[in-house]
Write a protein that holds these residues in place. Structure first.
Motif, PDB file in Angstrom:
ATOM      1  N   SER A 110       0.828  -1.205   0.000  1.00  0.00           N
ATOM      2  CA  SER A 110       0.000   0.000   0.000  1.00  0.00           C
ATOM      3  C   SER A 110       0.861   1.254   0.000  1.00  0.00           C
ATOM      4  O   SER A 110       0.569   2.221  -0.701  1.00  0.00           O
ATOM      5  CB  SER A 110      -0.929   0.008   1.224  1.00  0.00           C
ATOM      6  N   ALA A 111       1.939   1.232   0.799  1.00  0.00           N
ATOM      7  CA  ALA A 111       2.788   2.413   0.924  1.00  0.00           C
ATOM      8  C   ALA A 111       3.868   2.489  -0.151  1.00  0.00           C
ATOM      9  O   ALA A 111       4.235   3.570  -0.600  1.00  0.00           O
ATOM     10  CB  ALA A 111       3.445   2.425   2.306  1.00  0.00           C
ATOM     11  N   GLY A 112       4.384   1.335  -0.582  1.00  0.00           N
ATOM     12  CA  GLY A 112       5.512   1.337  -1.504  1.00  0.00           C
ATOM     13  C   GLY A 112       5.223   0.784  -2.880  1.00  0.00           C
ATOM     14  O   GLY A 112       6.101   0.781  -3.741  1.00  0.00           O
ATOM     15  N   GLY A 113       3.995   0.301  -3.106  1.00  0.00           N
ATOM     16  CA  GLY A 113       3.656  -0.243  -4.411  1.00  0.00           C
ATOM     17  C   GLY A 113       4.211  -1.650  -4.611  1.00  0.00           C
ATOM     18  O   GLY A 113       4.843  -2.236  -3.724  1.00  0.00           O
ATOM     19  N   ALA A 114       3.969  -2.181  -5.817  1.00  0.00           N
ATOM     20  CA  ALA A 114       4.393  -3.551  -6.125  1.00  0.00           C
ATOM     21  C   ALA A 114       5.900  -3.721  -6.036  1.00  0.00           C
ATOM     22  O   ALA A 114       6.398  -4.796  -5.706  1.00  0.00           O
ATOM     23  CB  ALA A 114       3.900  -3.936  -7.517  1.00  0.00           C
ATOM     24  N   GLY A 115       6.659  -2.665  -6.315  1.00  0.00           N
ATOM     25  CA  GLY A 115       8.121  -2.756  -6.280  1.00  0.00           C
ATOM     26  C   GLY A 115       8.679  -3.106  -4.921  1.00  0.00           C
ATOM     27  O   GLY A 115       9.795  -3.642  -4.825  1.00  0.00           O
ATOM     28  N   ALA A 116       7.915  -2.829  -3.857  1.00  0.00           N
ATOM     29  CA  ALA A 116       8.383  -3.161  -2.507  1.00  0.00           C
ATOM     30  C   ALA A 116       8.604  -4.660  -2.352  1.00  0.00           C
ATOM     31  O   ALA A 116       9.441  -5.091  -1.551  1.00  0.00           O
ATOM     32  CB  ALA A 116       7.378  -2.673  -1.466  1.00  0.00           C
ATOM     33  N   VAL A 117       7.867  -5.461  -3.121  1.00  0.00           N
ATOM     34  CA  VAL A 117       7.986  -6.920  -3.023  1.00  0.00           C
ATOM     35  C   VAL A 117       9.389  -7.369  -3.419  1.00  0.00           C
ATOM     36  O   VAL A 117       9.980  -8.253  -2.786  1.00  0.00           O
ATOM     37  CB  VAL A 117       6.931  -7.617  -3.909  1.00  0.00           C
ATOM     38  N   PHE A 118       9.956  -6.770  -4.472  1.00  0.00           N
ATOM     39  CA  PHE A 118      11.306  -7.147  -4.904  1.00  0.00           C
ATOM     40  C   PHE A 118      12.317  -6.904  -3.797  1.00  0.00           C
ATOM     41  O   PHE A 118      13.169  -7.764  -3.526  1.00  0.00           O
ATOM     42  CB  PHE A 118      11.713  -6.355  -6.149  1.00  0.00           C
ATOM     43  N   TRP A 119      12.241  -5.743  -3.139  1.00  0.00           N
ATOM     44  CA  TRP A 119      13.214  -5.408  -2.082  1.00  0.00           C
ATOM     45  C   TRP A 119      12.987  -6.268  -0.851  1.00  0.00           C
ATOM     46  O   TRP A 119      13.925  -6.540  -0.096  1.00  0.00           O
ATOM     47  CB  TRP A 119      13.132  -3.915  -1.764  1.00  0.00           C
ATOM     48  N   MET A 120      11.758  -6.717  -0.666  1.00  0.00           N
ATOM     49  CA  MET A 120      11.460  -7.677   0.397  1.00  0.00           C
ATOM     50  C   MET A 120      12.173  -9.000   0.114  1.00  0.00           C
ATOM     51  O   MET A 120      12.782  -9.601   1.008  1.00  0.00           O
ATOM     52  CB  MET A 120       9.948  -7.878   0.467  1.00  0.00           C
ATOM     53  N   TRP A 121      12.108  -9.453  -1.135  1.00  0.00           N
ATOM     54  CA  TRP A 121      12.804 -10.680  -1.528  1.00  0.00           C
ATOM     55  C   TRP A 121      14.317 -10.543  -1.319  1.00  0.00           C
ATOM     56  O   TRP A 121      14.969 -11.462  -0.820  1.00  0.00           O
ATOM     57  CB  TRP A 121      12.537 -10.991  -2.997  1.00  0.00           C
ATOM     58  N   LEU A 122      14.860  -9.405  -1.726  1.00  0.00           N
ATOM     59  CA  LEU A 122      16.306  -9.200  -1.622  1.00  0.00           C
ATOM     60  C   LEU A 122      16.765  -9.227  -0.171  1.00  0.00           C
ATOM     61  O   LEU A 122      17.798  -9.827   0.160  1.00  0.00           O
ATOM     62  CB  LEU A 122      16.708  -7.879  -2.283  1.00  0.00           C
ATOM     63  N   SER A 123      15.998  -8.610   0.715  1.00  0.00           N
ATOM     64  CA  SER A 123      16.375  -8.596   2.135  1.00  0.00           C
ATOM     65  C   SER A 123      16.361 -10.009   2.708  1.00  0.00           C
ATOM     66  O   SER A 123      17.175 -10.351   3.571  1.00  0.00           O
ATOM     67  CB  SER A 123      15.438  -7.685   2.932  1.00  0.00           C
ATOM     68  N   ALA A 124      15.448 -10.852   2.208  1.00  0.00           N
ATOM     69  CA  ALA A 124      15.409 -12.247   2.662  1.00  0.00           C
ATOM     70  C   ALA A 124      16.612 -13.023   2.152  1.00  0.00           C
ATOM     71  O   ALA A 124      17.212 -13.822   2.887  1.00  0.00           O
ATOM     72  CB  ALA A 124      14.121 -12.915   2.185  1.00  0.00           C
TER      73      ALA A 124
END
Length: 463
Positions: free
Chosen positions: A100-114
């Motif tokens: 909601s706050a960061g858009g769909a692109g936030a998912v990629f950075w979530m993956w990278l942090s994992a």
């Protein structure tokens, strides 16, 4: 006064420590914990030579270990415990908030942090195994950061210590954090059941507390309950997601294209939204998988496994299960619906609206029940973690173990009836402080985990 201190510490840990300018008055705010955890993840990923990629098959094989005595845990049971605490509200409402706050692109950075956090999780879990101690109360072993921090302090000061200051601070931070999370858990479950079924929060809370008390007050019922709950809840959520994906298969390539386009998109940079995309994904990934916080090592220490590397590999796998699998399930559920459906909605209301789009009223009920299972298993998991910290602070005595359980149950009851913002912040402060104290010792001790990894790989080659 206490509230002001908690909020000040929260801002110091999770607020923007400094800002990287992007031009046009825009920038990326960098919190202290992101500044600590991302470089740590990069460092250990390089030192382990990209362990999550190279040794992924070994992570799966490491689940085959068996426990040897009553009270001990097998590697897969420690995975269930750590997954129970990782897989919770963050995988549902937290991912919704990030998108909601960061858009769909936030998912990629979530993956990278994992991907980066998996190597950190390996190191801290392997150290927990190296410094574990016999547990005279529950049987088997216990340990975690408080124990390896204590041993490191004795080594530095070259004498036996009754307590180490940093280890005490870590243990206290954990107990405070888990008490705060107990309130968050019951408040979330009570709210979701009121929305889905119209059940009074008081009724939901009383039932939740009674069931929790019956389980946690028995000697080893917690682990047995998690053995059942974790695979069922994660499996059902994964299957429902696969069903949704299968029924919207033609839209899936567009979702992935959107994730990558918005993760690096010039439109987001030009509009000043790149910082929101990046930091919402990174912070959600770090908070969800807990790598570096020192929580999961409390479970890893309980494993009956002669090789600490195998336990480390199991916990690295846990990071993938949490973020790459479960968080991605929520992301796909969110991104496969028409964008206009999400306008004006946030949090649980948004998630329940999305599920009703796919499955009608059953979707609302399913999310409420799923959240309840995720949250309930988190409560059981954090009480398992608390065993080690209580034992370190007060010794191996039943009275102190029981008192902390009663405290956590009281927090669970109060949280279901009233949401206190300061308590939510208290949980975040606790996990933030745990991370800081854990990382102080993780770097100087990491050589031992890395040596164990080298020996493990040499034995594989020589077989």
């Amino acid at each position: 006064m206490v509230t002001a201190v908690i909020e000040a510490v929260y801002r110091f840990l999770w607020g923007d420590l400094f800002t990287i300018p992007l031009g046009n008055g825009n920038g990326i705010g960098i919190p202290l914990l992101v500044l600590l955890l991302i470089p740590t993840g990069v460092y250990f990923t390089l030192r382990t030579r990209f362990l999550p990629v190279r040794l992924f098959p070994d992570m799966i094989r490491a689940l085959n270990g068996k426990k040897q005595e009553e009270g001990g845990l097998s590697p897969i049971q420690t995975l269930f415990v750590s997954t129970a605490t990782r897989v919770g509200m963050g995988n549902l409402v937290g991912v919704v908030a990030a998108i909601s706050a960061g858009g769909a692109g936030a998912v990629f950075w979530m993956w990278l942090s994992a991907a980066l956090g998996a190597s950190t999780a390996f190191v801290e879990a392997a150290l927990a195994q190296l410094y574990k101690e016999k547990d005279p109360l529950y049987g088997g072993y216990h340990g975690g950061p408080a124990y390896y921090i204590h041993s490191y302090a004795e080594r530095v000061r070259k004498k036996k210590l009754k307590r180490s200051v940093i280890a005490v601070l870590f243990a206290l931070s954990g107990l405070i954090c888990w008490g705060g999370i107990s309130q968050v858990i019951s408040n979330s479950v009570a709210s979701s059941f009121e929305n889905a079924f119209g059940i009074s929060p008081l009724v939901t809370t009383v039932v939740l507390v009674v069931i929790s008390a019956v389980i946690v007050m028995r000697k080893n019922a917690t682990v047995r309950a998690l053995d059942v709950i974790v695979p069922i809840m994660a499996g059902c959520y994964f299957v429902i997601t696969l069903f949704i994906i299968a029924t919207h298969l033609s839209s899936v390539p567009g979702v992935f294209a959107r994730i990558f386009a918005e993760a690096f998109g010039l439109r987001q940079i030009a509009a000043g939204g790149f910082g929101a995309v990046l930091m919402n994904g990174v912070k959600r990934g770090l908070f969800s998988n807990e790598a570096g916080s020192g929580s999961a090592p409390c479970a890893a220490a309980a494993a009956e496994e002669s090789n600490p590397v195998k336990v480390g590999l199991v916990q690295a796998l846990g990071v993938f299960i949490d973020t790459i699998v479960i968080c991605s399930c929520t992301a796909m559920i969110m991104l496969l619906v028409p964008e206009e459906l999400m306008t004006g909605l946030v949090g649980m209301d948004l998630l329940q609206k999305v599920m009703s789009y796919y499955m009608g009223e059953f979707g609302v009920v399913f999310i409420a029940v799923t959240l309840a299972l995720f949250s309930f298993s988190t409560f059981l998991g954090i009480l398992f973690y608390a065993r080690s910290n209580v034992a370190y602070l007060f010794g191996n005595r039943w009275i102190y173990q029981t008192l902390y359980k009663i405290f956590a149950l009281i927090m669970l009851f109060v949280g279901g009836l009233q949401a206190y913002t300061v308590v939510w912040d208290l949980g975040d402060v606790g996990v933030g402080l745990m991370t800081v104290f854990n990382l102080i010792v993780l770097f100087p001790l990491s050589g031992e985990a890395l040596r164990a990894l080298k020996e493990y790989e040499e034995k594989k080659i020589n077989k």
